[in-house]
Design a protein around this motif. Structure first.
Motif, PDB file in Angstrom:
ATOM      1  N   THR A   4      63.445  32.883-113.938  1.00  0.00           N
ATOM      2  CA  THR A   4      64.618  33.990-113.843  1.00  0.00           C
ATOM      3  C   THR A   4      63.860  35.222-112.508  1.00  0.00           C
ATOM      4  O   THR A   4      63.405  35.787-113.441  1.00  0.00           O
ATOM      5  N   ILE A  19      66.699  36.561-100.410  1.00  0.00           N
ATOM      6  CA  ILE A  19      67.586  35.823-101.962  1.00  0.00           C
ATOM      7  C   ILE A  19      68.106  34.944-101.587  1.00  0.00           C
ATOM      8  O   ILE A  19      68.265  33.850-102.234  1.00  0.00           O
ATOM      9  N   GLU A  20      68.688  34.607-100.030  1.00  0.00           N
ATOM     10  CA  GLU A  20      69.059  33.412 -99.482  1.00  0.00           C
ATOM     11  C   GLU A  20      68.422  32.375-100.044  1.00  0.00           C
ATOM     12  O   GLU A  20      68.150  31.408-101.013  1.00  0.00           O
ATOM     13  N   ARG A  23      67.392  31.483-103.805  1.00  0.00           N
ATOM     14  CA  ARG A  23      68.560  30.650-104.517  1.00  0.00           C
ATOM     15  C   ARG A  23      68.512  29.462-104.789  1.00  0.00           C
ATOM     16  O   ARG A  23      68.993  28.720-105.164  1.00  0.00           O
ATOM     17  N   THR A  24      68.188  29.009-103.108  1.00  0.00           N
ATOM     18  CA  THR A  24      68.145  27.960-102.557  1.00  0.00           C
ATOM     19  C   THR A  24      66.707  26.739-103.534  1.00  0.00           C
ATOM     20  O   THR A  24      67.093  25.847-103.891  1.00  0.00           O
ATOM     21  N   TYR A  26      65.026  28.131-106.345  1.00  0.00           N
ATOM     22  CA  TYR A  26      65.115  28.356-107.477  1.00  0.00           C
ATOM     23  C   TYR A  26      66.999  28.162-108.476  1.00  0.00           C
ATOM     24  O   TYR A  26      66.776  28.224-109.493  1.00  0.00           O
ATOM     25  N   SER A  28      70.615  29.574-107.620  1.00  0.00           N
ATOM     26  CA  SER A  28      71.689  30.687-107.020  1.00  0.00           C
ATOM     27  C   SER A  28      71.564  31.546-108.734  1.00  0.00           C
ATOM     28  O   SER A  28      71.655  32.929-109.140  1.00  0.00           O
ATOM     29  N   HIS A  30      69.909  31.947-111.405  1.00  0.00           N
ATOM     30  CA  HIS A  30      68.662  32.359-111.962  1.00  0.00           C
ATOM     31  C   HIS A  30      67.654  33.328-110.782  1.00  0.00           C
ATOM     32  O   HIS A  30      66.471  33.721-110.419  1.00  0.00           O
ATOM     33  N   VAL A  31      68.746  33.565-109.833  1.00  0.00           N
ATOM     34  CA  VAL A  31      67.738  35.253-108.398  1.00  0.00           C
ATOM     35  C   VAL A  31      69.055  35.912-108.491  1.00  0.00           C
ATOM     36  O   VAL A  31      69.913  36.181-108.019  1.00  0.00           O
ATOM     37  N   SER A  46      76.699  35.098-103.425  1.00  0.00           N
ATOM     38  CA  SER A  46      76.012  33.503-103.857  1.00  0.00           C
ATOM     39  C   SER A  46      75.385  33.872-104.971  1.00  0.00           C
ATOM     40  O   SER A  46      74.413  33.084-105.360  1.00  0.00           O
ATOM     41  N   GLY A  47      75.516  34.670-105.804  1.00  0.00           N
ATOM     42  CA  GLY A  47      74.764  34.893-107.370  1.00  0.00           C
ATOM     43  C   GLY A  47      74.660  35.955-107.603  1.00  0.00           C
ATOM     44  O   GLY A  47      75.456  36.933-107.368  1.00  0.00           O
TER      45      GLY A  47
END
Ligand code: AKB
Length: 314
Positions: A4, A19-20, A23-24, A26, A28, A30-31, A46-47
């Motif tokens: 995480t 970040i993008e 998130r792909t 791991y 969303s 988890h980021v 997105s998260g």
């Protein structure tokens, strides 16, 4: 072990695209993105997102505990050009945030740290062409001084406390989604926007100032890659040289003219010229290639084509 991740300084140029990607890779949830200010709507929607001042260790720790964070990517920093205007602020932000994160790793709140260094660690006494991994490092900017010092702090925390900290010396990073702020290599981003919007650009570096550069996608891939390889592949705990392409404003302008024939460039140098003059023309990244398999995908012509296509389509 599943990770995480907390990214400090996520609203900036590199953070937004990192970040993008994270998130792909791991997921969303988890980021966690964080910054002292809000980011783009897509970053914030997105998260998870938290407002954090990266120099505030207690604020970082609160978020680390809230989300059971295992890794921190520390991207908050003041870059070379702005750092010359606010030397003490640059030193404070760049060093206090790093020591806070290294301490959290030393105290086992997290198990891995990514911290970017830069070609700014080199100075006018370093070899200019194919600058080696290990060489003279006498930087002339506060930003460079903070990056050299930071590299040695990373190495110290690794050797003394076993902290798994990994680092890359980023060259100038070229992107079209988010603009950089306060760097000497920023001209190489602005030029694309001005080429599309106005058909002309006034450059603050002279036409022959060659600097090491990299397309954002390569920089993000390298960052994710160095964090994913086994710890025993990371043989350098200061920071790895990383290279993709080298070009001068004149060469970049010629490349843009292949797509926009009427594009014109003029030159009006300022204090950033001296910074650029002190940096390498090109970098030897053999160690990154050997140790963890780094290889870039983008050349100057491939990058120029992709950026212009995207900016025109916007
Ligand atoms: C800057 O120009 O300050 C940065 C860097 C090379 O670290 N882009």
């Amino acid at each position: 072990m599943s990770q995480t991740i907390l990214v400090l300084g996520a609203s900036g140029q590199i953070g937004t695209e990192l970040i993008e990607k994270l998130r792909t890779v791991y997921g969303s949830a988890h980021v966690v993105a964080s910054d002292i200010r809000n980011g783009s709507p897509s970053l914030m929607n997105s998260g998870p997102f938290e407002i954090i001042d990266a120099t505030d260790k207690e604020a970082i720790l609160t978020v680390v505990k809230k989300y059971n964070i295992t890794q921190i990517y520390l991207l908050a920093a003041m870059l070379s050009a702005t750092g010359e205007k606010f030397p003490h602020k640059a030193w404070n932000l760049n060093m206090t945030s790093l020591l806070a994160v290294l301490d959290l790793a030393k105290d086992k709140y997290i198990n891995q740290v990514f911290w970017p260094s830069s070609i700014a660690v080199f100075g006018s006494t370093s070899p200019k062409i194919q600058t080696p991994q290990k060489t003279i490092m006498e930087p002339s900017t506060v930003y460079g001084i903070s990056k050299v010092s930071g590299e040695f702090w990373c190495n110290y925390y690794h050797d003394k406390y076993g902290v798994d900290v990994r680092s890359i010396r980023y060259p100038g990073i070229i992107s079209w989604k988010t603009k950089p702020g306060g760097g000497t290599t920023d001209y190489a981003v602005d030029i694309f926007f001005k080429a599309v919007e106005q058909g002309s650009f006034e450059c603050f570096l002279n036409k022959n100032s060659c600097l090491p550069m990299m397309y954002m996608e390569d920089a993000v891939d390298a960052t994710v890659q160095i964090m994913q390889v086994n710890a025993d592949q990371i043989k350098i705990r200061t920071s790895y040289n990383l290279s993709a392409m080298n070009f001068s404003p004149k060469e970049l302008a010629l490349e843009i003219q292949r797509h926009i024939p009427n594009f014109t460039i003029t030159y009006k140098t300022d204090y950033r010229q001296a910074i650029a003059d002190s940096w390498p023309d090109s970098i030897d990244d053999t160690k990154a290639r050997e140790d963890w398999g780094w290889t870039p995908n983008y050349t100057l012509s491939k990058m120029t084509k992709v950026i212009l296509e995207n900016l025109v389509a916007q």
